[in-house]
Every structure is written in structure tokens, then in C-alpha cells.
Design an enzyme around this catalytic site. Structure first.
Site, short mmCIF file in Angstrom:
data_model
loop_
_atom_site.label_atom_id
_atom_site.label_comp_id
_atom_site.label_asym_id
_atom_site.label_seq_id
_atom_site.Cartn_x
_atom_site.Cartn_y
_atom_site.Cartn_z
N HIS A 98 1.11 -1.11 -0.38
CA HIS A 98 0.01 0.03 0.23
C HIS A 98 0.73 1.41 0.21
CE1 HIS A 98 -3.64 -2.18 1.43
NE2 HIS A 98 -3.71 -1.92 -0.18
N GLU A 150 -1.13 -15.71 -22.79
CA GLU A 150 0.21 -15.92 -21.88
C GLU A 150 0.88 -17.27 -21.92
OE1 GLU A 150 -1.15 -13.97 -18.16
OE2 GLU A 150 -2.46 -14.58 -18.14
N ASP A 179 3.38 -13.79 -17.84
CA ASP A 179 4.17 -14.74 -18.14
C ASP A 179 4.16 -15.81 -18.64
OD1 ASP A 179 2.70 -16.53 -15.51
OD2 ASP A 179 0.87 -15.11 -15.74
N CYS A 196 -0.20 -6.72 -22.36
CA CYS A 196 -0.21 -6.14 -21.44
C CYS A 196 1.16 -6.01 -19.84
CB CYS A 196 -1.61 -5.97 -20.76
SG CYS A 196 -2.17 -7.71 -20.48
#
Ligand code: PEP
Ligand code: MG
Length: 584
Positions: A195, A437, A461, A508
């Protein structure tokens, strides 16, 4: 700082880019000393009440900081995650049980359960899990301090430009930052998806995390230079180094300003080939930064975040609220929402997955969703409903076979019927795509193309499966190479198959973030590149400064080179020659 103090260099994880210079503001270590004592049976009730009171106080405090938060709109979502931990039934009940059955004080009772959960987390070697462990620790510390009657630490006003040095920076800490004075963050804990890192990126504040011992080595008032691009932190640099860093910072800011000029321009080559540059997003809160950097939509909305920090499952409404917010915020641009990609290197969240000896090859992503149909249908229903409010697209991860996409589409059709029966609105033409992928899907991309509306190549991947290199294993990281000829040939094959079938092909994976690869990706004729928002202006500059014709020539030559090393060197040279100063 005195001139006698020596420069120290520390290296951590580059969490948010940029160079910051300022005085160290060290936040006290989070270590809370926890007492342990037995309580008499007649004090059990009052001890339970004391614990309840501390939880309630913690809740009120978090709600207050959330309200007062002045960061990017919506980043307060992180506070919700922390508030959810405070409501975690397992933690509350187990602490209560420890108080009643073991007759121990509330602090120790809470400590027992937190330690147990931490031990389970520790056994799982996964970045997401490590980060969620930190969230639990932050919340538990707050409750502990309230039990002990300690004051919660706040960042005091400062008169100079400061760099926050903390064990970890909770969203509550971040909420109190004065953006004009806080130049950067440096933390002991954290990884790229922590975070702290997400907050820093959303606030666009340079940050280095995961330094392990920053709070013990850095003293208040030390002069720090934080390089969020390389992960290097210099403590008390000598005057010559400091001057050099100031210069680098100036150049970085100048380049950033120059690149921001591209924000509103189309990502079009000089001979008119238009690419779409979009963003990879995990939190709705990241969308303002994506748009500010010229992103033309969300190319990958990872939905795993919804399952974090909790032991229960999100219901359809919760999914729907988030997806609707994504599509509304990126409007009029589209948002690609990826269905749950759990397993492999992704955290297990509320799921009780059995231990697998090869999780990357196991029950992950679509395989898991096709097994857990109700969970999958809940998510599909929510994405469909969100599509009534903007331009949503659905994307299925880790497809390795035509039958998988057919099965997924049948389930989607079932969900549509159910929504019709409920008179819910959705976009009847919602595009459905898959991530390519796995080598198998790349090899049969011609057979997959007629089944879908778009392909998106997930290189993170695809590289690991093609080269047999675990994406998270540092021992073999030197073999993990996007420009390996085998990987490049698969990409080329997928683009050709997609275009032959008349569907767009996107990318992506992280490969699209690296400016060195962009000439290659243009030349391979990808239609859309999805990346970290901050990378968009630089990629756009390269796209706008080149022609499709020359990029294709570069690809033709690169594809004749036998090793990734040679392809990399060649692309580096071509990029450097055309765009001096763009590559680090
Ligand atoms: C990928 O594999 O390239 C990808 C974008 O998905 P993830 O990193 O979430 O597995
Ligand atoms: Mg993937």
C-alpha cells in the site's frame, strides 16, 4: 548533518519513480511492547469490554483520517481495507476466546491470534501475502496502542522539505502528509504492490521501500537523496555527489515536464499508425494518474485486489460497485476488466487452496474459475452490469485451450440469461477477449481468434512459460528475458493470427513498460500497449518520433539475431540513436 558524517548508500525496491532530496524525518519504529498477565475470572467481562473499546476507538480514528485524507480522490479505499481488518470476525472472536479461555489480558490475547495468522502468511512466499501481512500488523499495532493508552503517532508540521523514513507507512500516515513538504518516502518494509508503494505512485511521490533497516541506520536530520527509479537511497552524500544528484533531479524533472507535453497528443507514428496507450491498474484510485498521463483507457484491471485482506468473499454488489466506478471514471475510454487470476504467484486470499508442488502450472486463473463456477458467475454478473455504465470489456486470463474459452463463454451466456430474468441492464455487445500468456495459446492463436473479440498478450507469464523461468525466482532472473527470440516469435505469431481474423491484439505485460522495447512492439504491429501510467508519456514520445516503416525494418533485423543479448543491444542502440536521453 556534519561534514564528518560519511555518505552511506542503501538499496531497496524502486516503488515510485522520481528523485527526492530532503532531510530525514524518522518515524518511531512500530515496535510496541506488549505486556502479558493473567486476569481473574471476574475480570473477563471487563477485559472483553476493554478490547471492544480499543477496536471501536481504532475504527473511529481510521474513519477520521479517512475523512480528512486530502490525497487523490478515492485512495481512501485503502482505509477501507484496514477498516475491514478491524471487522474481521475471526480475529475479534479468537481474541475474545483467548481472553475468556486462557484468562490473559487483551493485548496478549490479540498478539496470540496475530502471531498465528502471521505464521501462516510467512509460510507463503508471495509478495501479495507479504504486503497483506503488513496491513494486518499496522492495524493490530493501532489496536495495541489504543489498549495501552499510547498516542497514535502523527507526522508533525515541519518547516523544511523532508523525506519520511518509516518502518512502513500506513495510509493513515500518508493521509497526514503535507504534500508541499514531503518530498519522498523511504521504508523498511514493503514491496512494489504494498500500500505504501501504491500510495506513493498515486501521490506521485518518489519512494524506495523494502530497505529493511532504514529506520535504524538513518538518523533524524540526515540529508537523503531518494532515487525512486533505481531504488538507491544516499544518506549524507558528500557535496560533490549532492550536487550531481541535484543536477540529475533537475534533468529528471525537465524530462518529465517535456514528456507531459505529449499527454494530450495521439500516440501516432510519423506515418500515421495509431497505437492506443492504456494503463494497468489495480485500484480505482490509480485512474486519475492514468488519465493525467494521457492513458486512453484501462488495458488491464486486475481484480485480485478485491479478495485481499479478508476471509470472506466479495458479493456481486461489491464487485459491481468497483467495476462501475472503473468504467465511469475512464469514460469515454474503455476499461478491460480481467476475471480473477488467482493461484500461481498470486495470493490465496480467502480461498483454502491445497498446496501444489507447481502452483504456476496448477489450479490457477481460468482453471480455478471454471472449477468454482458460482464465484466466477458472481464476478461475470457484476462486470456485465457495470457495462451498462460505460465501455467495459471482459478478459479471461491464462487460456491454454479452445475448450476453456468456449466453456467460459457458455457460463457468460448463462449469466446473461440470469440477468435478463432479473431485468438487469448490460451491454449486449460487451467485447470478450483472452490473455495469451501460455505457449499453447500462442501456438493455436489462429484457432482461438475466431472465438474472441481481442487478444491481450500477457508477457509476464508468456515469458515464464516459454523460457521455463519462474517469474519470481531471483536465482534464474538473468534468464527471464522479454527479448528472447522464442518469445518474440510467439508474439509475432499471435499478432498475425489476430489480424488475420480481424481482431485487435494488445499487450499488457511489463514488456510494454520498457522504452527499449517500444520500437520492436510498434514494428510487430501491436494495436494497444497497456502499461504503468507513468511510462505512457515516454512511450508516446517514441511512438510519435518514429515511423511504422522503420520500426518494421528494425523488427526484421532483430528477428534474425540469435540471442536476447544481441536483440537487446541492437534495440538499445537504435533507440539511443533516435531518442538520446530517453533510456536510463
Ligand atoms: C501477464 O502475465 O503479463 C499479466 C499482465 O498478468 P499478471 O502479471 O497479472 O499475471
Ligand atoms: Mg499473467
Amino acid at each position: 548533518m556534519t561534514s564528518a558524517e560519511k555518505q552511506t548508500i542503501m538499496t531497496g525496491i524502486d516503488a515510485s519513480p522520481g528523485i527526492a532530496i530532503g532531510e530525514a524525518y524518522v518515524l518511531r519504529s512500530r515496535e510496541v511492547s506488549i505486556p502479558r498477565y493473567e486476569i481473574e475470572p471476574d475480570r473477563i467481562e471487563s477485559e472483553l469490554a476493554r478490547f471492544k473499546g480499543a477496536v471501536e476507538r481504532s475504527r473511529e480514528q481510521l474513519l477520521r483520517v479517512k475523512e480528512q485524507f486530502s490525497g487523490p480522490e478515492g485512495l481512501s479505499h485503502i482505509f477501507d481495507a484496514h477498516l475491514l481488518i478491524l471487522e474481521d470476525v475471526m480475529i475479534l472472536e479468537e481474541t475474545g476466546r483467548n481472553i475468556s479461555e486462557h484468562r490473559v489480558n487483551a493485548e496478549h490475547a490479540l498478539r496470540m491470534i496475530v502471531d498465528r495468522v502471521m505464521d501462516v502468511f510467512k509460510a507463503i512466499d508471495d509478495e501479495y501475502i507479504r504486503e497483506r501481512r503488513t496491513d494486518l500488523q499496522v492495524v493490530a499495532d493501532r489496536v495495541m496502542r489504543n489498549l495501552l493508552g499510547e498516542k497514535q503517532e502523527t507526522i508533525q508540521r515541519s518547516l523544511t522539505e523532508i523525506i519520511i523514513v518509516a518502518h512502513d507507512l500506513s495510509p493513515a500516515d500518508a493521509a497526514q502528509l503535507d504534500r508541499k513538504l514531503v518530498m519522498g518516502f523511504v521504508t523498511d518494509a514493503g514491496g512494489k504492490t504494498s500500500h505504501t508503494a501504491i500510495t506513493a505512485r498515486a501521490l506521485e511521490i518518489p519512494a524506495v521501500v523494502g530497505l529493511e533497516n532504514a529506520t535504524s541506520l538513518i538518523k533524524p536530520g540526515d540529508l537523503l537523496v531518494v532515487d525512486g527509479c533505481t531504488g538507491v537511497v544516499r544518506v549524507n552524500p558528500d557535496p560533490a555527489t549532492l550536487e550531481q544528484c541535484r543536477q540529475q533531479r533537475g534533468e529528471y524533472l525537465a524530462l518529465e515536464r517535456e514528456l507531459l507535453r505529449y499527454t494530450d497528443l495521439p500516440a501516432e507514428t510519423r506515418d500515421g499508425y495509431e497505437l492506443r496507450l492504456v494503463g494497468n491498474v489495480e485500484l480505482v484510485e490509480e485512474i486519475p494518474s492514468l488519465l493525467a498521463h494521457g492513458g486512453a483507457g484501462v488495458g488491464l484491471f486486475r481484480t485480485e485486489f478485491l479478495y485481499m485482506n479478508r476471509t470472506d468473499l466479495p458479493d456481486e454488489e461489491e464487485h459491481y460497485r468497483i467495476y462501475r466506478s472503473v468504467v465511469e471514471r475512464v469514460a469515454p475510454h474503455p476499461a478491460v476488466i480481467r476475471t480473477l487470476d488467482l493461484g500461481g504467484d498470486k495470493f490465496a486470499g480467502p480461498f483454502n487452496l491445497s498446496q501444489e508442488s507447481n502452483p504456476a502450472l496448477g489450479l490457477r486463473a481460468m482453471r480455478f474459475c471454471l472449477r468454482e463456477r458460482e464465484l466466477f458467475k458472481t464476478q461475470l454478473a457484476a462486470i456485465l452490469r457495470a457495462s451498462a455504465h460505460g465501455r467495459a470489456r471482459i478478459m479471461f486470463p491464462l487460456i491454454s485451450d479452445v475448450s476453456e474459452i468456449r466453456e467460459a463463454k457458455l457460463i457468460l451466456a448463462e449469466v446473461r440469461e440470469e440477468l435478463d430474468a432479473r431485468s438487469e441492464r448490460y451491454d449486449p455487445d460487451l467485447p470478450v477477449g483472452i490473455m495469451v500468456e501460455t505457449p499453447s495459446s500462442a501456438m493455436i492463436s489462429d484457432l482461438l481468434a475466431p472465438e474472441v473479440d481481442f487478444f491481450s498478450i500477457g508477457t509476464n507469464d508468456l515469458i515464464q512459460y516459454t523460457l521455463a523461468v519462474d517469474r519470481g525466482n531471483e536465482q534464474v532472473a538473468y534468464l527471464y528475458e522479454p527479448l528472447h527470440p522464442a518469445h518474440l516469435r510467439l508474439i509475432q505469431r499471435v499478432v498475425e493470427a489476430g489480424h488475420a481474423a480481424g481482431i485487435p491484439v494488445m499487450m499488457c505485460g511489463e514488456m510494454a513498460n520498457d522504452p527499449r522495447n517500444i520500437l520492436m512492439l510498434i514494428g510487430l504491429s501491436l494495436d494497444e500497449l497497456s502499461m504503468n501510467s507513468l511510462a505512457i508519456p515516454c512511450v508516446k514520445r517514441i511512438v510519435r518520433g518514429t515511423t511504422l516503416r522503420e520500426a518494421r525494418e528494425i523488427v526484421a533485423q532483430a528477428l534474425t539475431l540469435p540471442t536476447a543479448e544481441e536483440v537487446k543491444g541492437f534495440l538499445q542502440e537504435e533507440t539511443d540513436r533516435r531518442f538520446p536521453g530517453v533510456l536510463p
